[in-house]
Every structure is written in C-alpha cells, then in structure tokens.
Design a protein around this motif. Structure first.
Motif, mmCIF file in Angstrom:
data_model
loop_
_atom_site.group_PDB
_atom_site.id
_atom_site.type_symbol
_atom_site.label_atom_id
_atom_site.label_comp_id
_atom_site.label_asym_id
_atom_site.label_seq_id
_atom_site.Cartn_x
_atom_site.Cartn_y
_atom_site.Cartn_z
ATOM 1 N N HIS A 53 54.381 19.974 120.687
ATOM 2 C CA HIS A 53 55.725 19.610 121.128
ATOM 3 C C HIS A 53 56.696 19.619 119.954
ATOM 4 N N GLY A 54 56.255 19.084 118.810
ATOM 5 C CA GLY A 54 57.113 19.075 117.632
ATOM 6 C C GLY A 54 57.443 20.471 117.162
ATOM 7 N N ARG A 55 56.468 21.381 117.267
ATOM 8 C CA ARG A 55 56.700 22.755 116.863
ATOM 9 C C ARG A 55 57.725 23.430 117.772
ATOM 10 N N VAL A 56 57.602 23.208 119.063
ATOM 11 C CA VAL A 56 58.570 23.773 120.010
ATOM 12 C C VAL A 56 59.969 23.270 119.681
ATOM 13 N N ASP A 57 60.086 21.964 119.380
ATOM 14 C CA ASP A 57 61.391 21.414 119.023
ATOM 15 C C ASP A 57 61.920 22.047 117.741
ATOM 16 N N LEU A 58 61.036 22.319 116.791
ATOM 17 C CA LEU A 58 61.467 22.938 115.542
ATOM 18 C C LEU A 58 62.036 24.323 115.811
ATOM 19 N N GLU A 59 61.337 25.120 116.636
ATOM 20 C CA GLU A 59 61.827 26.458 116.932
ATOM 21 C C GLU A 59 63.133 26.407 117.715
ATOM 22 N N LEU A 60 63.239 25.448 118.646
ATOM 23 C CA LEU A 60 64.485 25.283 119.391
ATOM 24 C C LEU A 60 65.609 24.885 118.436
ATOM 25 N N ASN A 61 65.298 23.966 117.527
ATOM 26 C CA ASN A 61 66.252 23.514 116.519
ATOM 27 C C ASN A 61 66.845 24.709 115.779
ATOM 28 N N MET A 62 65.967 25.609 115.305
ATOM 29 C CA MET A 62 66.434 26.752 114.526
ATOM 30 C C MET A 62 67.139 27.778 115.409
ATOM 31 N N ASN A 63 66.614 27.999 116.623
ATOM 32 C CA ASN A 63 67.241 28.975 117.511
ATOM 33 C C ASN A 63 68.642 28.557 117.913
ATOM 34 N N VAL A 64 68.825 27.272 118.183
ATOM 35 C CA VAL A 64 70.153 26.775 118.540
ATOM 36 C C VAL A 64 71.117 27.013 117.389
ATOM 37 N N ARG A 65 70.629 26.767 116.158
ATOM 38 C CA ARG A 65 71.519 26.935 115.024
ATOM 39 C C ARG A 65 71.853 28.400 114.767
ATOM 40 N N ARG A 66 70.925 29.289 115.170
ATOM 41 C CA ARG A 66 71.191 30.721 114.997
ATOM 42 C C ARG A 66 71.957 31.307 116.174
ATOM 43 N N GLY A 67 72.070 30.548 117.280
ATOM 44 C CA GLY A 67 72.701 31.079 118.475
ATOM 45 C C GLY A 67 71.739 31.844 119.344
ATOM 46 N N GLU A 68 70.411 31.557 119.223
ATOM 47 C CA GLU A 68 69.406 32.234 120.024
ATOM 48 C C GLU A 68 68.844 31.261 121.049
ATOM 49 N N GLY A 69 68.052 31.783 121.990
ATOM 50 C CA GLY A 69 67.337 30.922 122.917
ATOM 51 C C GLY A 69 68.205 30.482 124.084
ATOM 52 N N ASP A 70 67.747 29.402 124.723
ATOM 53 C CA ASP A 70 68.398 28.948 125.950
ATOM 54 C C ASP A 70 69.779 28.360 125.697
ATOM 55 N N LEU A 71 69.942 27.706 124.542
ATOM 56 C CA LEU A 71 71.226 27.070 124.258
ATOM 57 C C LEU A 71 72.012 27.954 123.302
ATOM 58 N N GLU A 72 72.741 28.907 123.844
ATOM 59 C CA GLU A 72 73.475 29.828 122.984
ATOM 60 C C GLU A 72 74.777 29.194 122.528
ATOM 61 N N TRP A 129 65.778 28.997 105.961
ATOM 62 C CA TRP A 129 65.922 28.405 107.296
ATOM 63 C C TRP A 129 64.882 28.929 108.258
ATOM 64 N N ASP A 130 63.857 29.610 107.757
ATOM 65 C CA ASP A 130 62.808 30.153 108.610
ATOM 66 C C ASP A 130 61.621 29.204 108.629
ATOM 67 N N PRO A 131 61.225 28.691 109.820
ATOM 68 C CA PRO A 131 60.056 27.817 109.896
ATOM 69 C C PRO A 131 58.792 28.576 109.541
ATOM 70 N N PRO A 132 57.840 27.941 108.826
ATOM 71 C CA PRO A 132 56.585 28.613 108.469
ATOM 72 C C PRO A 132 55.808 29.010 109.712
ATOM 73 N N SER A 133 55.045 30.101 109.586
ATOM 74 C CA SER A 133 54.200 30.543 110.695
ATOM 75 C C SER A 133 52.995 29.630 110.821
ATOM 76 N N ILE A 134 52.467 29.526 112.051
ATOM 77 C CA ILE A 134 51.300 28.698 112.312
ATOM 78 C C ILE A 134 50.057 29.562 112.246
ATOM 79 N N PRO A 135 49.054 29.197 111.422
ATOM 80 C CA PRO A 135 47.800 29.955 111.418
ATOM 81 C C PRO A 135 47.162 29.962 112.802
ATOM 82 N N ASP A 136 46.499 31.074 113.133
ATOM 83 C CA ASP A 136 45.882 31.198 114.452
ATOM 84 C C ASP A 136 44.833 30.130 114.703
#
Length: 361
Positions: free
Chosen positions: A327-346, A309-316
């Motif tokens: 924008h899609g990457r931000v949504d992906l991280e939000l997607n995973m953070n929400v499911r983990r209970g992290e970020g703005d939407l706890e 469930w860990d999104p791949p890292s982005i090369p520099d």
C-alpha cells in the motif's frame, strides 16, 4: 441546481489548518494539493508536507536547508524579490518533504551495510578482521570466518564495531548479529557478548572513498553519535540474533556503531575473555539515490540534497512489498505521478507554478 463552494475560501486559516492537519499520509496531502490552484497554494504556503514529515520523522528537524543540485540550486538564493525567493523555497520544500516522508515508508527494504570501518580491537589481524563479519555465515574460503576481539582478564571490558552504511540517509529498523562458535576448540565455545547497544551518527570530517583496510580504533574521536538505542540482551547462541529497534531510526550521516557489552566466554588456552562475531546485518530503507546529506559541522545540522524524483525499483524477490507494505508503495507511485501530471489525478504543475509565481510577486 446544486451549489458548490470551496470550504478553504470560507473558513479561517486556523480551522482549515486543523482540518488538513488530520491527514496522516503524505500521499493524501499531495492529493489535496492537486484539487485546485487555491488548495495547492494553501498546502505549500503553510508547509503542510514539511510539518507532517517532521511529525513522522523528527530526525529531520536537523535539516538546515534543502537544495536541488540537478536544477542548479546549490544554496538558498539571496538574489531577487524576497517574496519570489520565499515562494520558490516553499515549493521546493513541499515536493522534497512529501517525497522524503513517503520514501521513508516505502523505499525498498534491504541490507544497509556498505563496508567495515573499524573495531576497537582485533586479536589476529587480518585473519580475524571485522571485514569477515560482512560475509554471511561463519565459514568462507575453506576456513572459519569471524571477527575476534583481543583477550581480556576483565569480563566487563566492552568492544565496538563501526560500519559505513550504503547511503547518507537510511531508515534503520533492525540489526542482526551472529556470535561465533569456535567449532575447532574443545567444548565448541560460543564467544557472545552479554548485551548489545547501537549508535548512529556521522563523521566529524569527510571520509575517503574507498575506505581502505579497517583499523583497530574506538572511533569516538572521529564520529558524532546522534542516536543511542536501548541495551538488548544477547543469547550465548551461534544463530543470527535479531535486535529490532523500538521504532525506525533515521541515520543521517551513514555511520553505525555496535557496542558489545560484557563477555561470557573464556578461552581455555589463555584463560582470557573474548568476544567473537561471525556476521552482522543492518536492515532498513536507504534513501539514495533520491536523497543525500551534507553535514554542517559538529552541530548536527545538515543540508538535505534532493537528487532524484524517481522512486527506486522493487526487486522481484523483495517480499517486503507483499501485504501491508504494498500500500505504501502504491501511494509513493501515486505521489510521484500526481506531481508529474500522470495517472488518475492529472494536474498541470508547470502552468500552476507559473501562476503561483505571479501570485508570489
């Protein structure tokens, strides 16, 4: 005093489905499922993430079932309360398809060829092997680097090149091919094809790893092709030519075939037609290590493996995440953070899972 109410509790199911069916981003459905216990239950029970993923990527209609090996879930359970088993399956599909759809849009964009498998013919093996096409450019280790077909009197005889991709599941968007220019022959001839077509599919039987030396083989008896592209014209130029697919293609099984159709250049010494390729690139989004696939025979059905469930890292230096792709990457991280209970939407998923389990019973 302001009166608030939950519209999902007041509307009938069909109306609620029509409203939530207007959402076109998997991250939005994850946000919806974090609003409350009842909203989460509605999204999961009606398979909204799965529905959206299948609309976006119809290739996944071939999924037979989803497993999560890291949790010891190797196959659908047939033991226990039927409602509980069904609910566990729905929850697993909810998070899998939400991550899968977002991954198809937002995982890093990169080169997708792992190795060469076979060519339909090779003129001078191994000097002119298909493996040379993995090297960038047309010169390597002090000599010309290219693959060459055998010569043919008939210019219509096609050739094929088959490659193994880096992951069981890749979202392919474009293929780049550089025809070879024989700078050591008089007139500097370019041995391109007239046109090119691409097929994707999976092996009929599991393949060994490592693959070993590439063979001369048409390969059609070893693979099942589930996608065939339109035919693209190829220019008689030695540049890296770009062939962008009409829409992203999910290659399930990790095998790509390049069909080189028609010959344009005779070799002066033997008056035979040849096709020669210096370099091949396949660009797309590999879905490993998050997802894998296990094919279930010639039917084309497969088991979708949720491996991480860990999104791949982005090369520099990955320029694909500048501008619109970010924008899609931000949504992906939000997607995973929400499911983990992290970020703005706890949200406490574990406690909700326990409550949902009680509801299922």
């Amino acid at each position: 005093m302001e009166i608030r109410m939950d519209f999902l509790n007041w509307l009938d199911q069909d109306t609620s489905m029509k409203i939530l069916g207007c959402l076109e981003d998997p991250a939005d459905l994850v946000r919806v499922s974090s609003v409350s216990r009842s909203w989460r239950h509605f999204v999961i029970a009606n398979g909204l993430c799965k529905r959206l993923c299948l609309i976006m990527f119809p290739h996944f209609f071939r999924v037979d079932y989803v497993i999560e090996p890291s949790c010891g879930i190797e196959k659908p359970s047939e033991v226990g309360c039927s409602k509980f088993v069904e609910w566990e399956t729905l929850k697993r599909e909810h998070k899998t398809y939400a991550f899968l759809a977002q991954g198809c849009l937002s995982f890093p964009f990169k080169e997708c060829i792992l190795d060469a498998i076979s060519a339909s013919s090779t003129d001078n093996y191994p000097v002119e092997s298909i493996r040379n096409t993995l090297q960038l450019g047309d010169y390597s280790e002090g000599r010309a680097s290219y693959w060459s077909s055998k010569g043919q009197h008939d210019a219509a005889v096609p050739e094929t090149l088959v490659y193994k991709l880096v992951a069981d599941i890749c979202v392919i968007t474009e293929i780049n091919i550089q025809p070879f220019q024989a700078y050591f022959q008089w007139g500097l001839p370019i041995y391109s094809a007239i046109s090119v077509r691409f097929c994707m599919g999976h092996p009929k039987c599991p393949m060994g790893d490592p693959l070993g030396e590439p063979l001369d083989d048409t390969a059609d008896d070893k693979f099942i092709w589930t996608y065939s592209s339109p035919e693209f014209p190829m220019a008689q130029e030695s540049s890296l030519q770009n062939f962008k697919l009409p829409e992203p293609v999910v290659c399930i099984g990790g095998i790509l075939k390049i069909e080189l159709l028609g010959r344009v250049q005779r070799q002066e010494t033997d008056d035979l037609f040849y096709i020669c390729v210096a370099h091949v690139q396949v660009k797309g989004r590999p879905l490993s290590p998050a997802f894998g696939a296990e094919m279930l025979g010639p039917s084309g059905k497969f088991v979708l493996k949720a491996l991480s469930w860990d999104p791949p890292s982005i090369p520099d230096d990955d320029s694909s995440y500048h501008g619109g792709h970010l924008h899609g990457r931000v949504d992906l991280e939000l997607n995973m953070n929400v499911r983990r209970g992290e970020g703005d939407l706890e949200y406490d998923w574990d406690s909700e899972d326990e409550a949902d389990d009680e509801l299922a019973l």
